[in-house]
Every structure is written in C-alpha cells, then in structure tokens.
Design an enzyme around this catalytic site. Structure first.
Site, mmCIF file in Angstrom:
data_model
loop_
_atom_site.group_PDB
_atom_site.id
_atom_site.type_symbol
_atom_site.label_atom_id
_atom_site.label_comp_id
_atom_site.label_asym_id
_atom_site.label_seq_id
_atom_site.Cartn_x
_atom_site.Cartn_y
_atom_site.Cartn_z
ATOM 1 N N SER A 1 6.776 7.004 2.807
ATOM 2 C CA SER A 1 5.491 6.622 2.376
ATOM 3 C C SER A 1 4.485 7.554 3.069
ATOM 4 O O SER A 1 4.461 7.451 4.185
ATOM 5 C CB SER A 1 4.993 5.527 2.144
ATOM 6 O OG SER A 1 3.572 5.398 1.852
ATOM 7 N N TYR B 1 0.139 10.759 -2.089
ATOM 8 C CA TYR B 1 -0.679 10.344 -2.797
ATOM 9 C C TYR B 1 -1.893 11.613 -2.850
ATOM 10 O O TYR B 1 -1.792 12.337 -1.964
ATOM 11 C CB TYR B 1 -1.582 9.178 -2.739
ATOM 12 C CG TYR B 1 -0.808 8.016 -2.563
ATOM 13 C CD1 TYR B 1 -0.425 7.333 -3.406
ATOM 14 C CD2 TYR B 1 -0.210 7.507 -1.118
ATOM 15 C CE1 TYR B 1 0.035 6.002 -3.705
ATOM 16 C CE2 TYR B 1 0.390 6.196 -1.297
ATOM 17 C CZ TYR B 1 0.752 5.526 -2.473
ATOM 18 O OH TYR B 1 1.458 4.370 -2.493
ATOM 19 N N THR C 1 3.122 9.887 -6.189
ATOM 20 C CA THR C 1 2.766 8.618 -6.759
ATOM 21 C C THR C 1 1.346 8.832 -7.264
ATOM 22 O O THR C 1 0.291 8.976 -6.526
ATOM 23 C CB THR C 1 2.689 7.638 -5.523
ATOM 24 O OG1 THR C 1 4.214 7.575 -5.123
ATOM 25 C CG2 THR C 1 2.355 6.351 -6.483
ATOM 26 N N LYS D 1 6.046 9.972 -9.807
ATOM 27 C CA LYS D 1 6.092 8.488 -9.919
ATOM 28 C C LYS D 1 4.968 7.583 -10.627
ATOM 29 O O LYS D 1 3.784 8.207 -10.175
ATOM 30 C CB LYS D 1 6.461 8.186 -8.499
ATOM 31 C CG LYS D 1 6.776 6.611 -8.429
ATOM 32 C CD LYS D 1 7.240 6.104 -6.808
ATOM 33 C CE LYS D 1 7.863 4.876 -6.658
ATOM 34 N NZ LYS D 1 7.030 3.980 -6.760
ATOM 35 N N HIS E 1 4.265 0.657 -10.194
ATOM 36 C CA HIS E 1 3.969 0.353 -8.693
ATOM 37 C C HIS E 1 4.044 -1.114 -8.352
ATOM 38 O O HIS E 1 3.353 -1.705 -7.590
ATOM 39 C CB HIS E 1 2.206 0.347 -8.448
ATOM 40 C CG HIS E 1 2.191 1.146 -7.314
ATOM 41 N ND1 HIS E 1 1.687 2.420 -7.110
ATOM 42 C CD2 HIS E 1 1.944 0.554 -5.745
ATOM 43 C CE1 HIS E 1 1.464 2.751 -5.700
ATOM 44 N NE2 HIS E 1 1.853 1.570 -5.099
#
Length: 396
Positions: free
Chosen positions: A108, A130, A156, A254, A278
């Site tokens: 992440s 992100y 994501t 995602k 999520h």
C-alpha cells in the site's frame, strides 16, 4: 515456538484479539456504518455449496497459476493494507512470508515500510496507489516504485471516505508523542506481549507513510497523507488511462463491482481488475464480492484477469471464487490476523491453511488443477448473485 501453530484463520483472529491493543485490533476489524457489507462478504461464501465426486479423483493437484505476469504457487495473493501497527517487521514480514510460500504481495501507498525494503524481501511486489495529489506527485510515486523493482501497479479506486461505525471507531493517533503514549498506556499495558515485541527492536509503531513522501521530503504522517487524498478530486476514466500509460506494465484496477466499470477499466488499459468492496470498509450496503463476481467475470471475458477479494477465510472460499470466474483471490484481514498471532510465521501459517484447504477441495471435486474448476463445481442457489451496472443504467 511451541503452540504457535493455529488450525484456522478464525483461531488466528482470536489470538490477534488477545495480543493486540484494543485500538490496533479495532483498526484491523474496521468496517463501515452498520457493517452490512463486511458481514455479507463472509456470509455469502457460506451460501455456496460444493459438488464432490467419490471416485476417479486426481492423485496430485496443481495450484500454480500466473497473475499479472507473475507465476505464483497458489492462487492467493496478499492484498495491500494500510499502516500495520501489528508487528515490528510489518509489511517486510508479510513480504517474506509471501516469498517463502511462492506468491506475490501488494504494498500500500499507506504502508509503514518503504517499498525498497519490501521489494528486497519479495521481488513479486505490486505497488498500490490511490488517486491522491497532483499528477506530478502521483507520477513521482510510480517512478520510485519502478526504480525499486515493483512488477505491477494496483490502483484502488473504490474509497468514498465513509465514516462512523455503529460499534464505535478505534482511536488512531496522528503521532506517538509523550501525551499520546500516556493516553494509550492503559490499553497497551493490558497487552504486554505486543509491547515487548516492539521494545525488543527498540522502536515503537511508526505512524508515517514513507511511500507517500515527495522526493527530498520527510515521510508524512498517515493523517497528513489521508488529508491530501481527501482533498484530491476523484479520478476520471481518463485519469485511469493516464495511470495505465504512465506505468506501462501490468496494471490492476481494484474496487470494481459493476459490469460497466469492469468494461471501462479494460478500455482504460487495465490488465487485471479486482472485484472488491474494500473488505466492507467502504460504502456499506454494497453486496458481497462473491455475489458480484460471476457477472463481472462474464462481462469482461478474457480481456482482463479477474481477481476477487473480500471474505476469504479458507481454501474452499478460494475454490468457490475460482469456479465462479476469478483467476486468483487477494486476502487482507486473514494474513493480518496471522501476522498479529505469530509474525512472519503466522502469515506463512495462513497461506499453508489456504493451500491445504484448496487441495482438499480440489480432491473432493475431482480436479487436478485450479485451472480446471468450473461453475458446475459450485452449488449456487437462486437469487444468490447480484448484477450491478446493467447496460442502459446511468453512469458518471
């Protein structure tokens, strides 16, 4: 360590709950609002049955597959998760465990360990981003990941900044100053093994996110980076196409739950999509991912690889997902419980449990390989599935 092995993911969670401070455990449970989606992710797998054979099964079963160009020994990848104040080695321990079991790991942007350390622990690392900040700042993160050796990119896109939980949200500090440590001392004192693990490394959990740092700048705090994300306008499909072009390699979108979004992701240049809500941490009331999977997989066909995450706790869950159209699954909470219970070895334990469960299911179903699974291997009751984003429905 004697007695450290656990036989189910549920037992790993029980051990994690006993070991972690209340706020840390609550942050892993997370969820959103009433917790409908989080619960449905688990319940839905239990609504699916399996159709076993009694003779003629294969003597050996093969679980190997390829995801985003990376060969993996089982169809389970470790999903990117945020700051892991769970274990001192955090994402590095997770990456080592994945490497030891022959699979890939997602890292992440909000991880607590820098990507360079994680790639060194597992060359099969996908970097997750992100849509946060300017294109220039995002491009800099991608370039850093490329230089570090990341082999794929995960975008994501399903976060809607939901807040509030009926059972209460965990207290998460921005930084560990003296005042904060005094405030959290009572709950930490009740979890001495968690604290001792950090003290042995002469450190405390880092609340910064080094992979969000701009070149030449110190790592921001989690909430500092989160604030930038909240203030960034949501991405358009042109922005998604830009990400794919900037990365120029294996690229996953995602958070896809709708047929129209799945097709648009393919049009934008995605090589893979993950059917994901999520983990139930986002828009509550979204259906379980396994309910949406078959229609999404059918909608994109072989244009992109389809993965699933959300609710996977045992090998039979993996088999059900593959039979209904997924190439592989991604797990999050399951490996975090393992990490909390026993560090790297705990994550390996979780992967071993899933591998064993997959093998048992393949044996029962008479399949020699995960690639042979079909929808006929699963018992699906009428009304189980959910089809979101049918043709003709309005879309942004």
């Amino acid at each position: 360590m004697a007695g450290s092995w656990f036989e189910t993911v549920a037992e790993a969670e029980r051990r994690a709950r006993r070991r972690l401070p209340r706020s840390v455990y609550g942050a892993l449970v997370a969820g959103s609002e009433k917790g409908l989606t989080m619960a449905d992710n688990l319940v839905a797998f239990g609504e699916l049955g399996l159709a076993p054979h009694v003779a003629g099964q294969a003597e050996k079963r093969d679980q190997a597959t390829t995801v985003m160009g990376q060969p993996v020994s089982l169809p389970v990848l470790l999903s990117p998760t945020g700051v892991q104040a769970v274990h001192p080695e955090a994402e590095v321990a997770v990456a080592r465990a994945a490497a030891a079991r022959g699979t890939a790991v997602g890292l992440s942007s909000f991880a607590s360990k820098p990507i360079e350390e994680v790639v060194a622990a597992n060359p099969k690392t996908f970097f997750q981003v992100y849509w946060s900040g300017t294109r220039e700042r995002i491009a800099a993160r991608l370039e850093r990941a490329r230089r570090a050796g990341a082999v794929g990119l995960i975008a994501t896109l399903d976060w809607s900044f939901s807040n509030g939980r009926d059972w209460g949200s965990p207290r998460i500090p921005e930084r560990l100053d003296l005042r904060t440590m005094l405030r959290f001392a009572p709950e930490v004192a009740r979890r001495p093994r968690w604290l001792a693990a950090y003290l042995r490394t002469r450190s405390l959990p880092t609340l910064t996110v080094p992979n969000m740092a701009a070149p030449g700048e110190p790592a921001p705090t989690f909430f500092g980076a989160y604030g930038e994300w909240m203030q960034t306008p949501p991405p358009s499909w042109d922005d998604v196409a830009w990400l794919a072009e900037q990365w120029g390699g294996p690229f996953m979108v995602k958070g896809v739950m709708r047929l129209d979004d799945a097709r648009r992701a393919a049009d934008a240049g995605a090589s893979a999509i993950s059917v994901s809500n999520h983990g139930g941490n986002n828009l509550d009331g979204t259906p379980a991912t396994i309910r949406a999977l078959p229609a999404v997989a059918e909608a994109v066909g072989d244009r992109v690889e389809v993965l699933l995450d959300g609710g996977v706790r045992r090998g039979s869950d993996v088999v059900k997902a593959l039979a209904l159209g997924a190439k592989a699954v991604m797990i999050g909470r399951a490996y975090l419980w393992g990490l909390a219970a026993n560090g790297q070895a705990g994550v390996e334990n979780v992967l071993d449990l899933l591998r064993g469960g997959i093998d048992s299911a393949l044996l029962g179903l008479g399949r020699a390989s995960v690639n042979e699974l079909t929808s006929g291997d699963v018992v699906v009751s009428e009304g189980f599935g959910r089809v979101l984003g049918r043709p003709g429905e309005p879309a942004p």
